[in-house]
Design an enzyme around this catalytic site. Sequence first.
Site, short mmCIF file in Angstrom:
data_model
loop_
_atom_site.label_atom_id
_atom_site.label_comp_id
_atom_site.label_asym_id
_atom_site.label_seq_id
_atom_site.Cartn_x
_atom_site.Cartn_y
_atom_site.Cartn_z
CG PHE A 1 -1.82 1.29 1.15
CD1 PHE A 1 -2.98 1.29 0.39
CD2 PHE A 1 -1.45 2.46 1.80
CE1 PHE A 1 -3.77 2.44 0.31
CE2 PHE A 1 -2.23 3.62 1.71
CZ PHE A 1 -3.40 3.59 0.96
CG ASP B 1 5.73 4.03 1.76
OD1 ASP B 1 5.71 4.76 2.78
OD2 ASP B 1 4.74 3.91 1.00
CE LYS C 1 -1.00 6.90 6.86
NZ LYS C 1 -0.62 5.96 5.81
C1 LIG Z 1 -0.83 6.06 4.35
C2 LIG Z 1 0.25 5.54 3.47
C3 LIG Z 1 0.55 6.13 2.24
C4 LIG Z 1 -0.30 7.26 1.67
O1 LIG Z 1 -0.32 8.39 2.47
P1 LIG Z 1 -1.47 9.50 2.25
O2 LIG Z 1 -1.05 10.63 3.13
O3 LIG Z 1 -2.76 8.88 2.66
O4 LIG Z 1 -1.45 9.84 0.80
C5 LIG Z 1 1.61 5.64 1.52
N1 LIG Z 1 2.36 4.63 1.98
C6 LIG Z 1 2.11 4.02 3.15
C7 LIG Z 1 2.97 2.91 3.61
C8 LIG Z 1 1.03 4.45 3.94
O5 LIG Z 1 0.75 3.83 5.08
#
Ligand SMILES: *Cc1c(COP(=O)(O)O)cnc(C)c1O
Length: 408
Positions: free
Chosen positions: A148, A233, A262
């Site tokens: 994700f 990520d 985040k």
């Molecule tokens: C939440 C998340 C995203 C996307 O972040 P947004 O601020 O919602 O666009 C990307 N990668 C990971 C691993 C995430 O948990």
Amino acid sequence: MTMTDTTTSTSDVEFGRAEARTAHNYHPLPVVVAHAEGAWMTDVDGSRFLDLLAGYSALNFGHSHPRLIETAHAQLDKLTLTSRAFVHDQFADFTAKLGDLCGKDLVLPMNTGAEAVETAIKVARKWGYQVKGVPADQATIIVASGNFHGRTTTIVGFSDDEDARADFGPFAPGFTTVPYGDLEALEAAIDATTVAVLIEPIQGEGGVVIPPEGYLRGVREACTRSNVLFAADEIQAGLGRTGTTFACDHEGVVPDIYVLGKALGGGVVPVSAIVADRDVLGVLKPGQHGSTFGGNALACAVGSTVVDMLATGDFQRRAAELSTLLTERLEAMVGHGVLAVRVRGLWAGVDIDPAVGTGREVCEKLMARGVLAKDTHGSTIRLAPPLVISEEDLAWGLDQLAAVVAGD
Ligand SMILES: *Cc1c(COP(=O)(O)O)cnc(C)c1O
């Protein structure tokens, strides 16, 4: 219901009003929060709920952390936004501090996580053409199954979650998917066109999936050997959640590109960034990438305070300490309504026995007991309490979960 129905709570009314005029791209629990502090949220009727989701880890420091709120208030009175056409006085501190936290030269600030992932993709491709010498438009990026990385059309194009991608094509080419945690498959997928490996060091949305020990080290070595960028990520896994600053730290691994978001915004404003050395991020020249709000003064002020708070190591330590309780209590539930648990730091994926109900049903029962959590992929509940939660509150929240999965 009628106007004279006195059993209808304000929460019910407000929930109905919100749902009536909102696109149904979410399925929220029927609670309407009006106020929150630390690990506790209060709804419009005054009922209190323990927050075991923490905004998907955007609220690692809890709701309304005094230092973050003070920073935001002070900055609001001075300057909020200049755009990147002009430099503001919060910029240098933020980029220097965040670069130092990551041990990297340069920072490129954006707003949301998906934008940071997009930025990493663009930088990796440009690096591939300009530094590695990949032929024009041939660059490929290796990603993992179950990933994700956000919701843009490019990103959902390399998701294998049908809900996330169905009917949003055509998708951008240039991505190769390999099974998560399988180092051999990853090594076999690398070829002369590979510019980057983009993975989550722990898959959050996937259900807190922890790769086998040695995987991240193996990815690092494979990338170095083949002149491929390792883009981690860390949007959900990073910034204290797992008991270390970055989830990659558990294997002593340093990626070429940190992708952050985040918690970087302290639960106050959206702040994301990619952080890398000059030989990577230096490929971007003026006009090649940008964002109107990226790196705005309010975001940089809050982000600087977030980095200051992380630099002490206190939040990481707290996550590591509370991990013991979380692990013990969750492991005791295995075989009692829980099939399996995965814990790293103050973060857990809990696979609910279908005999007990769906993840959603468990979350609804938790809500009735004053605990808010969120299911993912049907039968898994992801627990990510604010790192400031007290041991007593965490224990109480886990008591509620134990009771619900035991069928009480
Ligand atoms: C939440 C998340 C995203 C996307 O972040 P947004 O601020 O919602 O666009 C990307 N990668 C990971 C691993 C995430 O948990």
